[in-house]
Design a protein around this motif. Sequence first.
Motif, mmCIF file in Angstrom:
data_model
loop_
_atom_site.group_PDB
_atom_site.id
_atom_site.type_symbol
_atom_site.label_atom_id
_atom_site.label_comp_id
_atom_site.label_asym_id
_atom_site.label_seq_id
_atom_site.Cartn_x
_atom_site.Cartn_y
_atom_site.Cartn_z
ATOM 1 N N ILE A 292 0.837 -1.203 0.000
ATOM 2 C CA ILE A 292 0.000 0.000 0.000
ATOM 3 C C ILE A 292 0.867 1.247 0.000
ATOM 4 O O ILE A 292 0.570 2.231 -0.697
ATOM 5 N N ARG A 293 1.958 1.225 0.757
ATOM 6 C CA ARG A 293 2.863 2.380 0.771
ATOM 7 C C ARG A 293 3.481 2.590 -0.603
ATOM 8 O O ARG A 293 3.621 3.726 -1.069
ATOM 9 N N GLU A 294 3.883 1.500 -1.253
ATOM 10 C CA GLU A 294 4.449 1.641 -2.602
ATOM 11 C C GLU A 294 3.432 2.240 -3.575
ATOM 12 O O GLU A 294 3.769 3.131 -4.362
ATOM 13 N N VAL A 299 1.250 6.887 -6.609
ATOM 14 C CA VAL A 299 0.187 7.869 -6.836
ATOM 15 C C VAL A 299 0.710 9.283 -6.673
ATOM 16 O O VAL A 299 0.398 10.183 -7.476
ATOM 17 N N ASN A 300 1.521 9.499 -5.620
ATOM 18 C CA ASN A 300 2.092 10.840 -5.413
ATOM 19 C C ASN A 300 3.001 11.233 -6.565
ATOM 20 O O ASN A 300 3.001 12.390 -7.009
ATOM 21 N N GLN A 306 1.790 14.939 -13.176
ATOM 22 C CA GLN A 306 0.635 15.601 -13.764
ATOM 23 C C GLN A 306 0.711 17.114 -13.551
ATOM 24 O O GLN A 306 0.407 17.901 -14.460
ATOM 25 N N GLN A 307 1.147 17.523 -12.341
ATOM 26 C CA GLN A 307 1.286 18.947 -12.067
ATOM 27 C C GLN A 307 2.354 19.575 -12.955
ATOM 28 O O GLN A 307 2.181 20.683 -13.474
#
Length: 530
Positions: A292-294, A299-300, A306-307
């Motif tokens: 989940i951390r990976e 995602v980050n 994307q930014q």
Amino acid sequence: MHKIVIVGHPLSGYQEVETLLNTCGMGTAQPSRREGFLPTEISRILCKVHSVALFSQLKPDSEIQQIQTGQMWYGMALDLMLGNLEQNFWGWADPQAIYLLNYWKDLDPKITFILVYNSPHSVLMQEVDELATLTPDSLDQQLRNWCAYNAALLHFFHRNPERCLLVHARQVRESAKSYLQQVRARIDAPLTEPGLLVDPSSSGQIKSSVLGTHPTAASTFDKIQNINTVAHSDQDALKYYLAEVLLIQHPASLQLYEELQSVASLPLAKDIVAGQTPFAAWQGMASLYGRIRELSEQVNLTAARQQQFEQQEKQLATLTRQAKEQTAKLKEQEKQLATLLTRQTKEQTAKLKEIEAKPATNNKALEQENELLLLQLHQVQEELERYYLENQQLKVGKKPAPSNTESAKSSYYGAADRIRRQLSYRLGTTMIAQSRSFTGWIGMPWALIREIRQFRSEKAQRSTEKLPPIDKYRDAHEAEKVKQHLSYRLGATLIAHSGSPIGWVKLPWAIGREIKDFKRRTGKNSTQPK
């Protein structure tokens, strides 16, 4: 003729048992001769006729009862047997056949049943993978359905032990050789082993190779072994531990599983996952959190990219807007320079007229003033041409080249127009224009003669005009494009064949070839000139 019916709960893994038998020589069931029904379709029809619901839709307290069919419904099964008459050994798998075990048993005494079961833990573990949410009611429903299904298997096995094999799906994977020996001994079927070698270090488990006469057996058997005998991961241990805790509240399913194990022809010898809990379950939970951390980091990272992409889009939009503003400024400057040139030209013309009107005694002063005015006029023209070239280069995305007065003076444009004024282009255009009507075809010779005379007259008028070669023009590449037009090519063909009588005879075929070649190159169905 040997026939096998494989029956098992949809989540038991019965498909792997069927695949193994198909690999080792069991043929697949062919459709019936008359209606073209497969065995699964026959089961569906009989269940529908007798209003039997799917076992997935059974009520919690329902039991699976065998369908009592009349003699009229045996015709479909007999027709199925006729459709597979050429096969010596064949069979099929159908979970819905749990309602029709007596139907198939009474139909043919040579049908053997392989009843496949699995632990209730596997049902819960597979449900976790397939369902996003699991409520207590759905859990209770799944376990009750599992119990009803496997209780029906166990009941049929007790009543027909001589015609049945009760096997654990995972044990079939882990000891396929022993399973095949039992099947061969029970039905005396022509089963072949696809080059199975037993690894002494694996307590009888199978490793695959191909030594027999089945070239495709290895790939199928490897798929069974590689997919289904993979070592249980930490996540599997966690799911097994949670399933064990949940099953404590449903002792009936555990009791039924123990009964199946005690009477099975091929029970599960050892549950590998069960020996790893609860510490392996804790490791599975830790591994899950690490995953989940990976995913969170990915995602980050995606959000950051994307930014960055959005910022680049904004910068590109700003640059585009600035380019448009610069183009507008250049157009305004070009307009102002054109206005200035017009005004100065008018002023200089007026001054020249005034000078011409003055007495002849001031000729020397007038000549000097005239030279000064001409020099100013040339400077204004050079400045205007320099701004025009810079504007054109900015439009195509190039940096403006340094000003060069001599190169500007020697720049010529209009190469395409020179080609269009040539006789070949004008003759081809006349031919195309005249070919659009029947009267045009009749008057075409006179039209061509008239065009030739007009060309010669214009050429005589321009006899004093001296123009540089076309390759000296700045837009010489446009001339090459015009030469590919159908008008130019037709006129050139006419001129080339008009010098001799043989050429006039060959002219129609030459023109036809030229038109066909033009259509092939351009993909057009029209002879319209560009």
